[in-house]
Design a protein around this motif. Structure first.
Motif, PDB file in Angstrom:
ATOM      1  N   UNK A  99      34.639  44.186  40.810  1.00 20.50           N
ATOM      2  CA  UNK A  99      34.036  43.895  39.286  1.00 20.50           C
ATOM      3  C   UNK A  99      35.334  44.514  37.669  1.00 20.50           C
ATOM      4  N   UNK A 100      35.588  45.484  38.174  1.00 20.76           N
ATOM      5  CA  UNK A 100      36.127  45.412  36.799  1.00 20.76           C
ATOM      6  C   UNK A 100      37.427  45.151  36.276  1.00 20.76           C
ATOM      7  N   UNK A 101      38.287  44.579  37.915  1.00 21.68           N
ATOM      8  CA  UNK A 101      39.495  44.005  37.349  1.00 21.68           C
ATOM      9  C   UNK A 101      38.869  42.634  36.939  1.00 21.68           C
ATOM     10  N   UNK A 102      37.589  41.516  37.590  1.00 21.08           N
ATOM     11  CA  UNK A 102      36.452  40.905  37.408  1.00 21.08           C
ATOM     12  C   UNK A 102      36.845  40.650  35.507  1.00 21.08           C
ATOM     13  N   UNK A 103      36.536  41.750  35.404  1.00 24.53           N
ATOM     14  CA  UNK A 103      36.266  41.977  33.719  1.00 24.53           C
ATOM     15  C   UNK A 103      37.535  41.565  33.161  1.00 24.53           C
ATOM     16  N   UNK A 104      38.500  42.057  33.240  1.00 31.66           N
ATOM     17  CA  UNK A 104      39.387  41.631  32.597  1.00 31.66           C
ATOM     18  C   UNK A 104      40.171  40.408  32.549  1.00 31.66           C
ATOM     19  N   UNK A 105      40.511  39.941  33.406  1.00 30.42           N
ATOM     20  CA  UNK A 105      40.217  37.880  33.738  1.00 30.42           C
ATOM     21  C   UNK A 105      39.572  37.531  33.886  1.00 30.42           C
ATOM     22  N   UNK A 106      37.925  37.559  33.322  1.00 28.44           N
ATOM     23  CA  UNK A 106      36.966  37.189  32.697  1.00 28.44           C
ATOM     24  C   UNK A 106      37.175  36.924  31.356  1.00 28.44           C
ATOM     25  N   UNK A 107      38.421  38.069  30.364  1.00 29.65           N
ATOM     26  CA  UNK A 107      38.302  38.141  29.180  1.00 29.65           C
ATOM     27  C   UNK A 107      39.539  37.672  28.834  1.00 29.65           C
ATOM     28  N   UNK A 108      41.031  37.519  29.825  1.00 25.13           N
ATOM     29  CA  UNK A 108      41.572  36.492  29.393  1.00 25.13           C
ATOM     30  C   UNK A 108      41.298  34.858  29.702  1.00 25.13           C
ATOM     31  N   UNK A 109      40.019  34.363  30.520  1.00 24.52           N
ATOM     32  CA  UNK A 109      39.695  33.128  30.214  1.00 24.52           C
ATOM     33  C   UNK A 109      39.028  32.892  29.373  1.00 24.52           C
ATOM     34  N   UNK A 110      37.807  33.195  28.620  1.00 22.01           N
ATOM     35  CA  UNK A 110      37.394  33.409  27.372  1.00 22.01           C
ATOM     36  C   UNK A 110      38.213  33.260  26.069  1.00 22.01           C
ATOM     37  N   UNK A 111      39.471  34.190  25.962  1.00 24.47           N
ATOM     38  CA  UNK A 111      40.356  33.595  25.020  1.00 24.47           C
ATOM     39  C   UNK A 111      40.930  32.316  25.583  1.00 24.47           C
ATOM     40  N   UNK A 112      41.169  31.867  26.577  1.00 27.25           N
ATOM     41  CA  UNK A 112      42.451  31.057  26.862  1.00 27.25           C
ATOM     42  C   UNK A 112      43.677  31.318  27.118  1.00 27.25           C
ATOM     43  N   UNK A 113      44.108  32.633  27.554  1.00 27.82           N
ATOM     44  CA  UNK A 113      45.177  33.000  27.305  1.00 27.82           C
ATOM     45  C   UNK A 113      45.813  32.500  28.752  1.00 27.82           C
ATOM     46  N   UNK A 114      45.283  32.281  30.172  1.00 27.19           N
ATOM     47  CA  UNK A 114      45.562  31.279  31.868  1.00 27.19           C
ATOM     48  C   UNK A 114      45.409  30.770  31.719  1.00 27.19           C
ATOM     49  N   UNK A 115      46.170  29.417  32.113  1.00 27.68           N
ATOM     50  CA  UNK A 115      45.939  28.423  32.394  1.00 27.68           C
ATOM     51  C   UNK A 115      44.759  28.790  32.795  1.00 27.68           C
ATOM     52  N   UNK A 116      43.694  26.753  33.398  1.00 27.73           N
ATOM     53  CA  UNK A 116      42.920  26.656  33.257  1.00 27.73           C
ATOM     54  C   UNK A 116      42.647  26.839  35.208  1.00 27.73           C
ATOM     55  N   UNK A 117      43.621  26.641  35.458  1.00 30.14           N
ATOM     56  CA  UNK A 117      43.303  26.211  37.071  1.00 30.14           C
ATOM     57  C   UNK A 117      43.861  27.675  37.767  1.00 30.14           C
ATOM     58  N   UNK A 118      44.223  28.308  37.186  1.00 29.75           N
ATOM     59  CA  UNK A 118      44.626  29.537  38.220  1.00 29.75           C
ATOM     60  C   UNK A 118      44.305  30.276  37.648  1.00 29.75           C
ATOM     61  N   UNK A 119      42.907  30.378  36.910  1.00 29.07           N
ATOM     62  CA  UNK A 119      41.795  30.911  36.104  1.00 29.07           C
ATOM     63  C   UNK A 119      40.538  30.738  37.983  1.00 29.07           C
ATOM     64  N   UNK A 120      40.428  29.531  37.957  1.00 30.33           N
ATOM     65  CA  UNK A 120      39.864  28.618  39.305  1.00 30.33           C
ATOM     66  C   UNK A 120      40.611  28.807  40.657  1.00 30.33           C
ATOM     67  N   UNK A 121      41.975  29.069  40.674  1.00 23.07           N
ATOM     68  CA  UNK A 121      41.584  29.076  41.817  1.00 23.07           C
ATOM     69  C   UNK A 121      41.735  31.006  42.505  1.00 23.07           C
ATOM     70  N   UNK A 122      41.864  32.124  41.272  1.00 19.84           N
ATOM     71  CA  UNK A 122      41.838  33.589  40.978  1.00 19.84           C
ATOM     72  C   UNK A 122      39.931  33.354  41.638  1.00 19.84           C
TER      73      UNK A 122
END
Length: 737
Positions: free
Chosen positions: A284-307
């Motif tokens: 969950x804590x790791x998911x929060x980190x990735x959620x912040x990356x996704x919120x700021x559009x710092x990672x391609x959307x397709x990669x976030x969908x895969x994660x």
């Protein structure tokens, strides 16, 4: 051709998903972007004009990779050998008898080894597994699924491998078991090595990571203290998952590499969930980190969908493999994932606008995620009765001062060392090993650079997929931003709970080693300083080599002699009183006898004698904690009648009183077991800062030693030594006056 076609499709996919740029973008920026694309297309990989330099570069890269891999494997193997030698020296393990070896598994962790022995002693693996899922010989009066309640997949896998590999002929079961744990620790440091190597570009960072990890072993691992603990099995898989995620977040990786990393992440995430009861909180804590990356559009959307797909798949597979464990369905990780998916759906419907509109959209993203998560958690609690999550919430309320309680279980957990606030000695040790000062420097640079990258992204500027050393923008690398969030969140939690330092300090070592060995970090600093006296690129390359060399040399000179002293020092861990107690239980009590005592002692009794016990050292199960509270009443100011009723309700035949608890000296104010019991039972009164007893009975563990009636009516002492007093619970009460 397949790989090139895959890369091309990925580029087209990212370009098609890229949102329209802000209208304020200048024509010069467009021309510059087109020039960069033309420059990249002018030098294709198959160009024959640069065949010789390309071959030389490929050979140089291959040599570096080979040496790096050899160094990573060598570090892992040497660390495992060091752990084995240190463990043997500390406990005299190779010279002890089987009973003495088993007693060395501290903090009740030997309970897990008991199930490993049970699986090996069963006529067949399938039969042993069935007995564990229908276990009525561990806890008195209860049938439990031990695989689900105690997360016994490590023991299942280890015993299965031991059976089919024919290892019975040349290695003892206990050595095979601890060897598996030490082997996983080798995987742990190897994954940290690879992670820092990938981020910095040099395997020197990996060597420095392992050095700091070993030097700070007291704060990075518990493996030399209590081997069978679940986190010793689980954290190596988590480190492999983080290493694969670090590579997965990088830009311009091949399709094959991306698929391989995705596969590693899926396998390690699933295994992590299966072997540790707290894994979904860590994820969950790791998911929060990735959620912040996704919120700021710092990672391609397709990669976030895969994660997200990887998380959901692993979570539901673990749910079924853990016999439909409701704790996984009510986990905050699932709520976060569902909220992120919903927020992403609504976010796609909104058009990109100026900075204010983008900030409002970001706020909507956060609001939707947490609103959806809270709503989902509420619905799950209504549909599925989950006591664990409710208990955790009550515990956190008391921990953060939002509520007070006299409940023994809550206060008992708050007094456990892993849940205490860490002392200053933690930071002193990290400072003496030189890791903390450099960590703060690396974190400050990466955090400021990451904030700059986030601001540029919010302003409508594209994130670059290719990074040059001359740019000096280390914070634009998604992997770096992820680890900044990772270390900040886990660091904040480690400041609240001392036990979480084992999740934070290994990545402090990795993150710091990456920073001091990364030319990008030094180049970022020089760009901020606008250095012109010397070429900043050359200076950054020099510092990224010189600084870790100086650090490594100083660590070698100071700590290498200490490691040799540790291996040469013959420590002695021998609990003669515990050996006498277990030997008496084995020889003088029936096999079906039920024992009551502290959870840690009961875990050792279960391992060494196989007797039935009244509770288990499992602090995540509220039922076991309540049963442990009843056992602890022998240290309270209760009447012999009350204690007798509590013990007979659990079908107890023998109760063990420990001198260490009865005459306990508090390390933390108000944290003695007898003090917590007095508060819970209402046997103390506070008046003007003074504490007064309000019970008409003396403390049971003291009074029973007097052999006075009515204590002798209910209990008969049958064994004692300096540390333990064993009393038989009379089945027929004889009233003596």
């Amino acid at each position: 051709m397949t790989e090139l076609r895959c890369r091309k499709s990925e580029t087209l996919k990212e370009d098609s998903e890229e949102e329209p740029r802000n209208e304020s973008e200048t024509q010069d920026e467009r021309v510059e972007d087109e020039g960069e694309r033309e420059g990249e297309s002018d030098t294709p990989p198959s160009s024959t004009t640069g065949s010789k330099p390309g071959s030389a570069g490929f050979l140089q890269c291959l040599v570096r990779v080979v040496f790096g891999c050899l160094a990573a494997v060598a570090c892992g193997m040497l660390y495992a050998a060091y752990l084995s030698a240190y463990h043997d020296r500390k406990f005299w393990f190779s010279t002890r008898q089987e009973l003495e070896r088993e007693i060395s598994f501290q903090e009740g962790s030997g309970l897990y080894y008991h199930y490993y022995k049970h699986l090996l002693a069963a006529p067949s693996f399938e039969g042993g597994l069935y007995e564990l899922t229908m276990d009525n010989k561990t806890v008195s009066g209860q049938m439990i699924n031990a695989v689900e309640r105690l997360y016994l997949y490590p023991e299942l896998i280890t015993s299965f491998i031991y059976r089919i590999s024919g290892s019975q002929d040349f290695v003892e079961p206990i050595y095979f078991y601890i060897g598996a744990v030490f082997g996983l620790q080798a995987v742990y440091v190897t994954a940290l090595f690879v992670c820092s190597w990938v981020m910095s570009g040099t395997w020197v960072a990996g060597m420095l990571t392992v050095s700091w990890y070993v030097i700070n072993r007291a704060d990075t691992t518990k493996v030399d203290h209590a081997i069978p603990l679940r986190d010793n099995w689980a954290l190596p898989y988590y480190s492999c998952q983080v290493a694969a995620l670090t590579v997965f977040l990088r830009n311009n990786i091949s399709c094959t590499t991306e698929m391989f990393c995705y596969l590693i992440m899926s396998i390690t995430t699933l295994t992590f969930l299966l072997v540790w009861e707290f894994a979904h909180y860590v994820l969950f804590v790791q998911g929060l980190c990735l959620f912040l990356l996704d919120s700021f559009d710092l990672v391609p959307q397709q990669k976030m969908m895969d994660i997200h797909h990887m998380y959901l798949t692993s979570l539901f597979v673990a749910y079924f493999m853990q016999f439909q464990n409701p704790a996984l369905l009510s986990s905050p990780l699932l709520s976060l994932l569902l909220g992120s998916v919903l927020a992403r759906y609504f976010q796609q419907k909104m058009k990109r606008g100026p900075l204010v509109a983008r900030v409002l959209k970001l706020f909507l993203h956060f609001h939707l995620v947490f609103t959806t998560g809270i709503t989902f958690s509420y619905l799950v609690k209504k549909l599925i009765p989950v006591s664990e999550s409710d208990f955790v919430l009550r515990f956190l309320e008391v921990k953060f001062g939002l509520n007070t309680t006299t409940d023994f279980v809550t206060n008992f957990l708050l007094c456990q060392d892993p849940l205490q606030t860490p002392g200053q000695d933690l930071f002193l040790r990290l400072t003496q090993a030189s890791v903390l000062p450099f960590y703060l420097l690396v974190l400050a640079v990466c955090l400021l650079s990451s904030l700059q990258a986030i601001y540029r992204r919010l302003s409508g500027e594209r994130m670059k997929t290719t990074h040059r050393l001359e740019d000096g923008r280390i914070g634009e690398q998604p992997a770096v931003i992820y680890h900044v969030f990772h270390t900040l969140i886990f660091g904040g939690l480690a400041l609240l709970f001392d036990g979480l330092k084992y999740l934070w300090t290994p990545y402090v070592c990795m993150f710091t080693a990456f920073g001091v060995c990364s030319p990008d970090l030094w180049m970022t600093v020089f760009r901020w300083l606008k250095m012109k006296s010397m070429h900043p690129v050359i200076l950054s390359l020099i510092l990224s080599t010189a600084v870790p060399t100086i650090i490594g040399f100083s660590l070698w000179r100071e700590y290498y002699p200490r490691v040799l002293v540790e291996l040469a020092d013959l420590q002695e861990f021998y609990d003669q009183d515990a050996v006498e107690l277990i030997s008496w239980i084995r020889s003088q009590t029936p096999l079906a006898a039920v024992f009551a005592g502290s959870p840690q002692l009961l875990g050792t009794i279960k391992l060494c004698s196989g007797s039935v016990v009244t509770s288990l050292p499992l602090y995540t199960d509220i039922n076991f904690l309540k049963r442990a509270e009843d056992n602890y009443q022998v240290y309270a100011m209760r009447s012999p009648e009350d204690v007798y009723k509590l013990l007979t309700a659990q079908k107890t035949n023998y109760v063990i009183i420990e001198e260490a608890i009865c005459n306990e000296l508090a390390l933390h104010k108000g944290c003695r077991v007898k003090d917590l019991l007095d508060i819970s039972n209402g046997h103390v009164v506070y008046d003007n800062g003074e504490t007064y007893s309000s019970s008409k009975h003396g403390r049971f563990c003291h009074e029973i030693k007097m052999n006075y009636s009515p204590y002798t009516n209910y209990f008969t002492r049958v064994f004692w030594n300096r540390s333990y007093h064993v009393y038989k619970v009379n089945s027929v009460i004889s009233f003596q006056y």
